[in-house]
Design a protein around this motif. Structure first.
Motif, PDB file in Angstrom:
ATOM      1  N   MET A  16     -13.369 -49.719 -12.289  1.00  0.00           N
ATOM      2  CA  MET A  16     -13.633 -48.436 -12.933  1.00  0.00           C
ATOM      3  C   MET A  16     -12.356 -47.628 -13.068  1.00  0.00           C
ATOM      4  N   ALA A  17     -11.541 -47.638 -12.017  1.00  0.00           N
ATOM      5  CA  ALA A  17     -10.278 -46.891 -12.040  1.00  0.00           C
ATOM      6  C   ALA A  17      -9.329 -47.468 -13.083  1.00  0.00           C
ATOM      7  N   ARG A  18      -9.301 -48.785 -13.206  1.00  0.00           N
ATOM      8  CA  ARG A  18      -8.433 -49.433 -14.207  1.00  0.00           C
ATOM      9  C   ARG A  18      -8.898 -49.134 -15.622  1.00  0.00           C
ATOM     10  N   ALA A  19     -10.206 -49.032 -15.804  1.00  0.00           N
ATOM     11  CA  ALA A  19     -10.758 -48.810 -17.149  1.00  0.00           C
ATOM     12  C   ALA A  19     -10.634 -47.366 -17.601  1.00  0.00           C
ATOM     13  N   ARG A  20     -10.590 -46.436 -16.656  1.00  0.00           N
ATOM     14  CA  ARG A  20     -10.803 -45.016 -16.949  1.00  0.00           C
ATOM     15  C   ARG A  20      -9.885 -44.468 -18.037  1.00  0.00           C
ATOM     16  N   ASN A  21      -8.623 -44.825 -18.023  1.00  0.00           N
ATOM     17  CA  ASN A  21      -7.669 -44.237 -18.967  1.00  0.00           C
ATOM     18  C   ASN A  21      -7.404 -45.103 -20.195  1.00  0.00           C
ATOM     19  N   LEU A  22      -8.143 -46.179 -20.343  1.00  0.00           N
ATOM     20  CA  LEU A  22      -7.860 -47.107 -21.440  1.00  0.00           C
ATOM     21  C   LEU A  22      -8.691 -46.862 -22.693  1.00  0.00           C
ATOM     22  N   PHE A  23      -9.760 -46.067 -22.564  1.00  0.00           N
ATOM     23  CA  PHE A  23     -10.507 -45.714 -23.773  1.00  0.00           C
ATOM     24  C   PHE A  23     -10.954 -44.259 -23.676  1.00  0.00           C
ATOM     25  N   PRO A  24     -10.967 -43.544 -24.801  1.00  0.00           N
ATOM     26  CA  PRO A  24     -11.051 -42.075 -24.803  1.00  0.00           C
ATOM     27  C   PRO A  24     -12.418 -41.519 -24.411  1.00  0.00           C
ATOM     28  N   ASP A  25     -12.370 -40.371 -23.721  1.00  0.00           N
ATOM     29  CA  ASP A  25     -13.599 -39.686 -23.338  1.00  0.00           C
ATOM     30  C   ASP A  25     -14.384 -39.207 -24.558  1.00  0.00           C
ATOM     31  N   ALA A  26     -13.680 -38.826 -25.617  1.00  0.00           N
ATOM     32  CA  ALA A  26     -14.360 -38.299 -26.796  1.00  0.00           C
ATOM     33  C   ALA A  26     -15.363 -39.298 -27.359  1.00  0.00           C
ATOM     34  N   GLU A  27     -15.039 -40.574 -27.235  1.00  0.00           N
ATOM     35  CA  GLU A  27     -15.933 -41.608 -27.765  1.00  0.00           C
ATOM     36  C   GLU A  27     -16.761 -42.276 -26.680  1.00  0.00           C
ATOM     37  N   TRP A  28     -16.201 -42.406 -25.477  1.00  0.00           N
ATOM     38  CA  TRP A  28     -16.834 -43.232 -24.455  1.00  0.00           C
ATOM     39  C   TRP A  28     -17.126 -42.499 -23.147  1.00  0.00           C
ATOM     40  N   GLY A  29     -16.951 -41.162 -23.147  1.00  0.00           N
ATOM     41  CA  GLY A  29     -17.144 -40.415 -21.904  1.00  0.00           C
ATOM     42  C   GLY A  29     -18.515 -40.583 -21.282  1.00  0.00           C
ATOM     43  N   HIS A  30     -19.556 -40.656 -22.123  1.00  0.00           N
ATOM     44  CA  HIS A  30     -20.921 -40.813 -21.599  1.00  0.00           C
ATOM     45  C   HIS A  30     -21.097 -42.158 -20.902  1.00  0.00           C
ATOM     46  N   LYS A  31     -20.390 -43.197 -21.415  1.00  0.00           N
ATOM     47  CA  LYS A  31     -20.481 -44.512 -20.794  1.00  0.00           C
ATOM     48  C   LYS A  31     -19.792 -44.512 -19.430  1.00  0.00           C
ATOM     49  N   LYS A  32     -18.633 -43.830 -19.347  1.00  0.00           N
ATOM     50  CA  LYS A  32     -17.911 -43.750 -18.081  1.00  0.00           C
ATOM     51  C   LYS A  32     -18.744 -43.010 -17.029  1.00  0.00           C
ATOM     52  N   LEU A  33     -19.308 -41.867 -17.431  1.00  0.00           N
ATOM     53  CA  LEU A  33     -20.136 -41.092 -16.505  1.00  0.00           C
ATOM     54  C   LEU A  33     -21.366 -41.885 -16.070  1.00  0.00           C
ATOM     55  N   ASN A  34     -21.877 -42.697 -16.962  1.00  0.00           N
ATOM     56  CA  ASN A  34     -23.044 -43.528 -16.671  1.00  0.00           C
ATOM     57  C   ASN A  34     -22.759 -44.476 -15.505  1.00  0.00           C
ATOM     58  N   VAL A  35     -21.666 -45.235 -15.604  1.00  0.00           N
ATOM     59  CA  VAL A  35     -21.355 -46.197 -14.547  1.00  0.00           C
ATOM     60  C   VAL A  35     -20.937 -45.479 -13.261  1.00  0.00           C
ATOM     61  N   GLU A  36     -20.273 -44.329 -13.379  1.00  0.00           N
ATOM     62  CA  GLU A  36     -19.909 -43.562 -12.185  1.00  0.00           C
ATOM     63  C   GLU A  36     -21.160 -43.081 -11.448  1.00  0.00           C
ATOM     64  N   ALA A  37     -22.173 -42.643 -12.202  1.00  0.00           N
ATOM     65  CA  ALA A  37     -23.424 -42.196 -11.585  1.00  0.00           C
ATOM     66  C   ALA A  37     -24.105 -43.340 -10.854  1.00  0.00           C
ATOM     67  N   GLU A  38     -24.139 -44.508 -11.479  1.00  0.00           N
ATOM     68  CA  GLU A  38     -24.762 -45.674 -10.847  1.00  0.00           C
ATOM     69  C   GLU A  38     -24.017 -46.051  -9.570  1.00  0.00           C
ATOM     70  N   TYR A  39     -22.692 -45.952  -9.606  1.00  0.00           N
ATOM     71  CA  TYR A  39     -21.877 -46.255  -8.421  1.00  0.00           C
ATOM     72  C   TYR A  39     -22.190 -45.269  -7.290  1.00  0.00           C
ATOM     73  N   LEU A  40     -22.334 -43.993  -7.621  1.00  0.00           N
ATOM     74  CA  LEU A  40     -22.605 -42.985  -6.588  1.00  0.00           C
ATOM     75  C   LEU A  40     -23.982 -43.190  -5.956  1.00  0.00           C
ATOM     76  N   VAL A  41     -24.967 -43.593  -6.745  1.00  0.00           N
ATOM     77  CA  VAL A  41     -26.278 -43.915  -6.169  1.00  0.00           C
ATOM     78  C   VAL A  41     -26.146 -45.096  -5.210  1.00  0.00           C
ATOM     79  N   ALA A  42     -25.414 -46.108  -5.636  1.00  0.00           N
ATOM     80  CA  ALA A  42     -25.251 -47.314  -4.811  1.00  0.00           C
ATOM     81  C   ALA A  42     -24.498 -47.036  -3.515  1.00  0.00           C
TER      82      ALA A  42
END
Length: 292
Positions: free
Chosen positions: A184-210
């Motif tokens: 996740m840390a490696r991926a974070r800065n490789l594609f823009p939040d404007a287009e993919w921010g919801h996808k990043k937050l999605n996986v971060e939320a799943e990680y926090l539940v886990a």
């Protein structure tokens, strides 16, 4: 018909004008003067069908299969057809179709230029998606790793980021939490939040539940739900994660409502993995409630 006409069709498809593209390609394919453009027109028509949604994937499959037969010596176009077929098979969850597809691509691209070989990124990413949707997380992670490595090799950072994002999901759902956090840390800065921010937050939320932080997960979910690029597939994922977080916080009634909302979005988006996971979640939580 010249290259400018084909470029205009590509631009129309990128704008979401799929009906217009399908109609134009159908007319152009009927004109014998365009026989030498047949493969490219079939590719564009198939792509318009593909992006029109799952109900049209059968038409896309027909276009791609016919097109690949008439590509002649254009190996780059043949590789694009294979990548398109991979997308259809991934959406259908047809893992069994991929070994032959990979074999055909490897034979086609052996000793060839980047213009051909770079389509392997899309092939392996879609193979990973099919495996992930079949809950074969270890195999999915291997496929996503291969796709990410190819993207890095060709300097395609945005594709590398997407492949790493998918890899983090496979690692997370496979129970490899430290590896998922690193990816996740490696991926974070490789594609823009404007287009993919919801996808990043999605996986971060799943990680926090886990990892035992359901409150933190709900914060990520709230942020993702107002992202301008949010789609029904991600809504289904977010509502499912929200249901798990709410259940962990001791709110089973709210968790059930969120799970049912996730199911509504998943059915609308034809998101089979979440449909399966939500049904399993509802059965398991209902069983625990009866036991208590």
């Amino acid at each position: 018909m010249d290259d400018q006409d084909l470029l205009e069709l590509e631009r129309a498809c990128a704008r979401g004008e799929y009906g217009r593209v399908i109609f134009a390609c159908t007319e152009l394919l009927a004109d014998p003067v365009n026989v030498h453009r047949r493969a490219r027109l079939l590719f564009q028509k198939g792509t318009a069908y593909l992006f029109s949604g799952p109900a049209w994937h059968g038409e896309a499959l027909t276009c791609y299969r016919e097109g690949i037969e008439v590509t002649g010596k254009d190996r780059a176009l043949a590789a694009q057809f294979i990548a398109g077929l991979a997308r259809i098979f991934a959406d259908a969850g047809d893992c069994d179709a991929f070994p032959r597809l990979v074999q055909n691509f490897e034979r086609l691209s052996k000793g060839r230029s980047r213009e051909v070989r770079q389509w392997g990124i899309h092939l392996w990413q879609n193979y990973g998606t099919a495996l992930h949707n079949a809950f074969r997380f270890g195999e999915a992670a291997a496929a996503f790793t291969r796709a990410a490595d190819l993207a890095r090799q060709y300097g395609l950072a945005h594709l590398e980021g997407r492949c790493l994002h998918d890899l983090s999901w496979a690692q997370l759902e496979g129970g490899c939490l430290p590896e998922a956090a690193d990816t996740m840390a490696r991926a974070r800065n490789l594609f823009p939040d404007a287009e993919w921010g919801h996808k990043k937050l999605n996986v971060e939320a799943e990680y926090l539940v886990a990892t035992g932080d359901p409150s933190g997960a709900l914060q990520r979910i709230r942020a993702a739900l107002v992202h301008p690029r949010l789609d029904d597939t991600t809504r289904a994922d977010l509502c499912y994660t929200s249901a798990k977080a709410l259940f962990a916080l001791g709110n089973p009634a709210e968790a059930k409502e969120k799970a049912l909302l996730s199911l509504d979005y998943a059915v609308k988006a034809v998101h089979y993995p979440v449909i399966h996971k939500v049904n399993r979640f509802l059965q398991e939580t209902a069983g625990r409630a009866r036991a208590e």
